[in-house]
Design a protein around this motif. Structure first.
Motif, PDB file in Angstrom:
ATOM      1  N   MET A 238      17.890   9.569  21.952  1.00 52.91           N
ATOM      2  CA  MET A 238      18.808   8.825  22.816  1.00 52.91           C
ATOM      3  C   MET A 238      19.754   9.716  23.604  1.00 52.91           C
ATOM      4  SD  MET A 238      19.858   5.974  20.009  1.00 52.91           S
ATOM      5  CE  MET A 238      20.046   4.448  20.871  1.00 52.91           C
ATOM      6  N   ILE A 239      19.816  10.968  23.274  1.00 52.24           N
ATOM      7  CA  ILE A 239      20.920  11.793  23.769  1.00 52.24           C
ATOM      8  C   ILE A 239      20.916  11.937  25.292  1.00 52.24           C
ATOM      9  CG2 ILE A 239      19.725  14.023  23.494  1.00 52.24           C
ATOM     10  CD1 ILE A 239      22.583  14.970  22.368  1.00 52.24           C
ATOM     11  N   HIS A 240      19.783  11.819  25.913  1.00 46.75           N
ATOM     12  CA  HIS A 240      19.740  11.959  27.378  1.00 46.75           C
ATOM     13  C   HIS A 240      19.820  10.607  28.076  1.00 46.75           C
ATOM     14  CE1 HIS A 240      15.671  11.092  26.200  1.00 46.75           C
ATOM     15  NE2 HIS A 240      15.298  10.918  27.445  1.00 46.75           N
ATOM     16  N   SER A 241      20.159   9.572  27.323  1.00 46.85           N
ATOM     17  CA  SER A 241      20.315   8.233  27.877  1.00 46.85           C
ATOM     18  C   SER A 241      19.106   7.825  28.717  1.00 46.85           C
ATOM     19  CB  SER A 241      21.585   8.156  28.736  1.00 46.85           C
ATOM     20  OG  SER A 241      21.809   6.827  29.146  1.00 46.85           O
ATOM     21  N   PRO A 242      17.950   7.738  28.069  1.00 50.13           N
ATOM     22  CA  PRO A 242      16.736   7.400  28.810  1.00 50.13           C
ATOM     23  C   PRO A 242      16.750   5.939  29.256  1.00 50.13           C
ATOM     24  CG  PRO A 242      16.300   7.388  26.473  1.00 50.13           C
ATOM     25  CD  PRO A 242      17.704   7.851  26.623  1.00 50.13           C
ATOM     26  N   ARG A 243      15.917   5.627  30.189  1.00 51.05           N
ATOM     27  CA  ARG A 243      15.840   4.239  30.644  1.00 51.05           C
ATOM     28  C   ARG A 243      14.959   3.408  29.729  1.00 51.05           C
ATOM     29  NH1 ARG A 243      14.636   4.056  36.879  1.00 51.05           N
ATOM     30  NH2 ARG A 243      14.977   1.853  36.490  1.00 51.05           N
ATOM     31  N   ILE A 244      14.087   4.089  29.011  1.00 51.17           N
ATOM     32  CA  ILE A 244      13.206   3.377  28.072  1.00 51.17           C
ATOM     33  C   ILE A 244      13.230   4.121  26.746  1.00 51.17           C
ATOM     34  CG2 ILE A 244      10.829   2.653  27.600  1.00 51.17           C
ATOM     35  CD1 ILE A 244      10.336   2.697  30.620  1.00 51.17           C
ATOM     36  N   LEU A 245      13.446   3.375  25.689  1.00 51.89           N
ATOM     37  CA  LEU A 245      13.422   3.976  24.356  1.00 51.89           C
ATOM     38  C   LEU A 245      12.178   3.482  23.623  1.00 51.89           C
ATOM     39  CD1 LEU A 245      17.014   3.762  22.840  1.00 51.89           C
ATOM     40  CD2 LEU A 245      15.580   5.804  23.008  1.00 51.89           C
ATOM     41  N   VAL A 246      11.410   4.412  23.105  1.00 48.79           N
ATOM     42  CA  VAL A 246      10.202   4.047  22.371  1.00 48.79           C
ATOM     43  C   VAL A 246      10.397   4.462  20.914  1.00 48.79           C
ATOM     44  CG1 VAL A 246       7.703   4.352  22.206  1.00 48.79           C
ATOM     45  CG2 VAL A 246       8.814   4.397  24.438  1.00 48.79           C
ATOM     46  N   LEU A 247      10.456   3.480  20.049  1.00 50.72           N
ATOM     47  CA  LEU A 247      10.836   3.740  18.664  1.00 50.72           C
ATOM     48  C   LEU A 247       9.794   3.156  17.718  1.00 50.72           C
ATOM     49  CD1 LEU A 247      14.558   2.563  19.093  1.00 50.72           C
ATOM     50  CD2 LEU A 247      13.643   4.857  19.468  1.00 50.72           C
ATOM     51  N   ASP A 248       9.167   4.050  16.983  1.00 49.77           N
ATOM     52  CA  ASP A 248       8.141   3.614  16.032  1.00 49.77           C
ATOM     53  C   ASP A 248       8.822   3.394  14.688  1.00 49.77           C
ATOM     54  OD1 ASP A 248       5.679   3.001  15.041  1.00 49.77           O
ATOM     55  OD2 ASP A 248       4.778   4.968  15.338  1.00 49.77           O
ATOM     56  N   GLU A 249       8.877   2.167  14.250  1.00 48.56           N
ATOM     57  CA  GLU A 249       9.506   1.790  12.972  1.00 48.56           C
ATOM     58  C   GLU A 249      10.913   2.384  12.832  1.00 48.56           C
ATOM     59  OE1 GLU A 249       8.629  -0.183  10.557  1.00 48.56           O
ATOM     60  OE2 GLU A 249       6.591  -0.694  11.149  1.00 48.56           O
ATOM     61  N   PRO A 250      11.825   2.061  13.724  1.00 47.38           N
ATOM     62  CA  PRO A 250      13.130   2.736  13.702  1.00 47.38           C
ATOM     63  C   PRO A 250      14.005   2.389  12.501  1.00 47.38           C
ATOM     64  CG  PRO A 250      13.133   0.956  15.309  1.00 47.38           C
ATOM     65  CD  PRO A 250      11.729   1.085  14.815  1.00 47.38           C
ATOM     66  N   PHE A 251      13.784   1.257  11.880  1.00 45.51           N
ATOM     67  CA  PHE A 251      14.691   0.841  10.806  1.00 45.51           C
ATOM     68  C   PHE A 251      14.166   1.155   9.413  1.00 45.51           C
ATOM     69  CE2 PHE A 251      15.539  -1.861  14.461  1.00 45.51           C
ATOM     70  CZ  PHE A 251      16.885  -1.602  14.637  1.00 45.51           C
ATOM     71  N   GLU A 252      12.999   1.710   9.367  1.00 47.41           N
ATOM     72  CA  GLU A 252      12.408   2.056   8.080  1.00 47.41           C
ATOM     73  C   GLU A 252      13.305   3.073   7.362  1.00 47.41           C
ATOM     74  OE1 GLU A 252       8.864   4.397   8.299  1.00 47.41           O
ATOM     75  OE2 GLU A 252       7.759   2.906   7.168  1.00 47.41           O
ATOM     76  N   SER A 253      13.667   2.787   6.143  1.00 52.77           N
ATOM     77  CA  SER A 253      14.494   3.663   5.284  1.00 52.77           C
ATOM     78  C   SER A 253      15.964   3.717   5.681  1.00 52.77           C
ATOM     79  CB  SER A 253      13.988   5.115   5.256  1.00 52.77           C
ATOM     80  OG  SER A 253      12.635   5.182   5.012  1.00 52.77           O
ATOM     81  N   VAL A 254      16.354   3.013   6.701  1.00 57.80           N
ATOM     82  CA  VAL A 254      17.747   3.080   7.130  1.00 57.80           C
ATOM     83  C   VAL A 254      18.552   2.025   6.369  1.00 57.80           C
ATOM     84  CG1 VAL A 254      19.288   2.848   9.118  1.00 57.80           C
ATOM     85  CG2 VAL A 254      17.052   3.922   9.396  1.00 57.80           C
ATOM     86  N   ASP A 255      19.711   2.436   5.864  1.00 61.11           N
ATOM     87  CA  ASP A 255      20.511   1.518   5.046  1.00 61.11           C
ATOM     88  C   ASP A 255      21.073   0.374   5.902  1.00 61.11           C
ATOM     89  OD1 ASP A 255      23.492   1.886   5.762  1.00 61.11           O
ATOM     90  OD2 ASP A 255      22.741   3.932   5.653  1.00 61.11           O
ATOM     91  N   PRO A 256      21.482  -0.722   5.265  1.00 59.45           N
ATOM     92  CA  PRO A 256      21.895  -1.906   6.031  1.00 59.45           C
ATOM     93  C   PRO A 256      23.079  -1.657   6.963  1.00 59.45           C
ATOM     94  CG  PRO A 256      21.555  -2.473   3.732  1.00 59.45           C
ATOM     95  CD  PRO A 256      21.420  -0.987   3.823  1.00 59.45           C
ATOM     96  N   VAL A 257      24.017  -0.809   6.560  1.00 58.85           N
ATOM     97  CA  VAL A 257      25.176  -0.570   7.420  1.00 58.85           C
ATOM     98  C   VAL A 257      24.743   0.190   8.674  1.00 58.85           C
ATOM     99  CG1 VAL A 257      27.396   0.597   7.588  1.00 58.85           C
ATOM    100  CG2 VAL A 257      26.768  -0.576   5.472  1.00 58.85           C
ATOM    101  N   SER A 258      24.034   1.269   8.463  1.00 56.10           N
ATOM    102  CA  SER A 258      23.554   2.043   9.618  1.00 56.10           C
ATOM    103  C   SER A 258      22.616   1.205  10.459  1.00 56.10           C
ATOM    104  CB  SER A 258      22.819   3.294   9.148  1.00 56.10           C
ATOM    105  OG  SER A 258      23.667   4.107   8.414  1.00 56.10           O
ATOM    106  N   SER A 259      21.841   0.398   9.778  1.00 52.92           N
ATOM    107  CA  SER A 259      20.897  -0.448  10.480  1.00 52.92           C
ATOM    108  C   SER A 259      21.630  -1.430  11.396  1.00 52.92           C
ATOM    109  CB  SER A 259      20.079  -1.198   9.427  1.00 52.92           C
ATOM    110  OG  SER A 259      19.018  -1.841   9.999  1.00 52.92           O
ATOM    111  N   ALA A 260      22.708  -1.998  10.891  1.00 49.20           N
ATOM    112  CA  ALA A 260      23.490  -2.937  11.702  1.00 49.20           C
ATOM    113  C   ALA A 260      24.102  -2.222  12.901  1.00 49.20           C
ATOM    114  CB  ALA A 260      24.571  -3.578  10.840  1.00 49.20           C
TER     115      ALA A 260
END
Ligand SMILES: Nc1ncnc2c1ncn2[C@@H]1O[C@H](COP(=O)(O)OP(=O)(O)OP(=O)(O)O)[C@@H](O)[C@H]1O
Length: 385
Positions: A238-260
């Motif tokens: 995300m650091i270059h602020s792209p116009r399209i973000l492609v995320l493969d399973e972005p929430f896998e293993s991420v805790d509920p707070v970070s996920s929110a």
């Protein structure tokens, strides 16, 4: 993968960072480098499957609705794919007849899809449906065997740098320089994109804060937990602020707070015109977060459109099961009973009782016998005592 940035001529920032232990982890694909080499002719050859028309994003909901009466049996695939139409340059992503084969296996089988700009688009499908392969081709990581993909009106492979400049792809944890600290990794990602160090530093701080990684900013990524690694991978996309973000399973293993927090961030990003494409197996999450969804199975789009259109008045998960036909009524394993029944002891197979030569030595508790009266035990393979 950081798209066309791998070919950036800004090498100065690299020298300031520790040398990564692994070679080229941002582009794990073996040669050839699809971002550099134009596709062979067949890659742009006429589509091998009827392409999805505009109706793919506004599918024939009457067809979907008409199947809603039977909630159990898989329903026929909605006929939302008529004759081939050219890719739509107004779309954030426009894919036509994408094909990828691995040996005899066709992973992506003439897949066509339009993803409107500003949408939060979920790709769902069973394991092995072809989601990751599609995303890898879409982002220039994998050379397709056929079909075409356009990002913001630019062909991914013939105008790869322009196309890839527009996208941010979350690398897999195995693809990053994990000997860098979180801060270094973000700086590296930003400067690869041609950002000045001070800008990249500020953005890295913002991202570390947004992802609750401030405390771990100076910790080597190799020492991160799985969820922390996932977050730093996401931040680096995300650091270059792209116009399209492609995320493969972005929430896998991420805790509920970070996920929110992450969800808020992505929703806000989409509300400002960014397009988010995620693959996920969590249907409830897709239903809650995404504006659109495509159901992929066996390398093809089974249904696509807004969540409401695809769900057709049903629970999305139920609809998904109908479309992919994944639930089998006889999913029952007789012996998998959780111990609720008495286990009848079975005779131990002879092979288990067979003493191991090195273990089943004559026991020291056996009363010693005169050697001349008691032959050695029948242990032909073991060393004699
Ligand atoms: N590099 C490869 N070599 C051989 N077969 C592959 C390769 N990559 C993917 N496949 C096969 O292609 C098919 C699609 O895989 P893909 O990873 O795209 O599915 P997916 O929808 O992302 O699955 P999942 O939800 O389990 O991640 C699978 O049958 C997979 O085994």
């Amino acid at each position: 993968m950081y798209g066309g940035v791998m070919s950036t001529d800004d090498h100065q920032p690299h020298a300031a960072l520790p040398q990564p232990a692994k070679p080229n982890p941002f582009n794990p694909q073996p040669a050839p480098q699809p971002v550099q080499v134009p596709l062979p002719a067949q890659a742009h050859a006429p589509m091998q499957q009827p392409a999805v028309p505009q109706s793919v994003i506004q599918p024939d909901t009457s067809a979907l609705t008409s199947q809603a009466a039977s909630p159990v049996l898989p329903q026929p695939i909605p006929q939302s794919v008529p004759q081939a139409t050219p890719p739509d340059p107004r779309m954030a992503v426009s894919i036509r007849g994408l094909v990828k084969r691995f040996g005899g296996k066709t992973a992506v089988d003439g897949l066509s899809l339009d993803i409107p700009a500003g949408s939060f688009y979920g790709l769902v499908g069973p394991n092995g449906a072809g989601k990751t392969t599609t995303l890898n081709m879409l982002t220039g990581l994998l050379v397709p065997d056929g079909g075409t993909a356009m990002i913001l009106g630019r062909d991914v492979w013939s105008d790869v740098n322009a196309a890839k400049h527009a996208i941010g792809v979350m690398p897999q944890p195995t693809q990053i320089f994990d000997r860098l600290t979180g801060m270094q990794l973000l700086l590296y990602a930003g400067m690869l994109r041609g950002m000045k160090r001070d800008v990249a530093t500020q953005r890295a701080r913002d991202l570390l804060s947004a992802f609750d990684l401030v405390q771990a900013a100076n910790t080597m990524v190799a020492d991160y937990s799985a969820g922390m690694t996932k977050k730093i991978c996401l931040a680096s996309a995300m650091i270059h602020s792209p116009r399209i973000l492609v995320l493969d399973e972005p929430f896998e293993s991420v805790d509920p707070v970070s996920s929110a927090n992450l969800k808020d961030l992505l929703i806000e990003y989409a509300s400002t015109g960014g397009t988010v494409i995620i693959s996920s197996h969590v249907m409830a999450l897709v239903e809650r977060m995404c504006t659109h969804v495509a159901v992929i199975s066996a390398g093809q789009v089974r249904a696509a459109g807004t969540i409401e259109q695809v769900a057709a008045g049903q629970d999305l998960e139920e609809r998904f099961l109908q479309l992919v036909g994944g639930r089998h009524a006889a999913a029952h394993i007789a012996w998998l009973d959780g111990g609720s029944e008495t286990v009848t002891p079975q005779p131990v197979p002879q092979t288990v009782q067979q003493p191991q030569p090195t273990v089943q030595q004559p026991q020291p508790t056996v009363p010693p016998q005169p050697a001349q009266q008691q032959p050695a035990p029948q242990q032909p393979q073991g060393p004699r005592s």
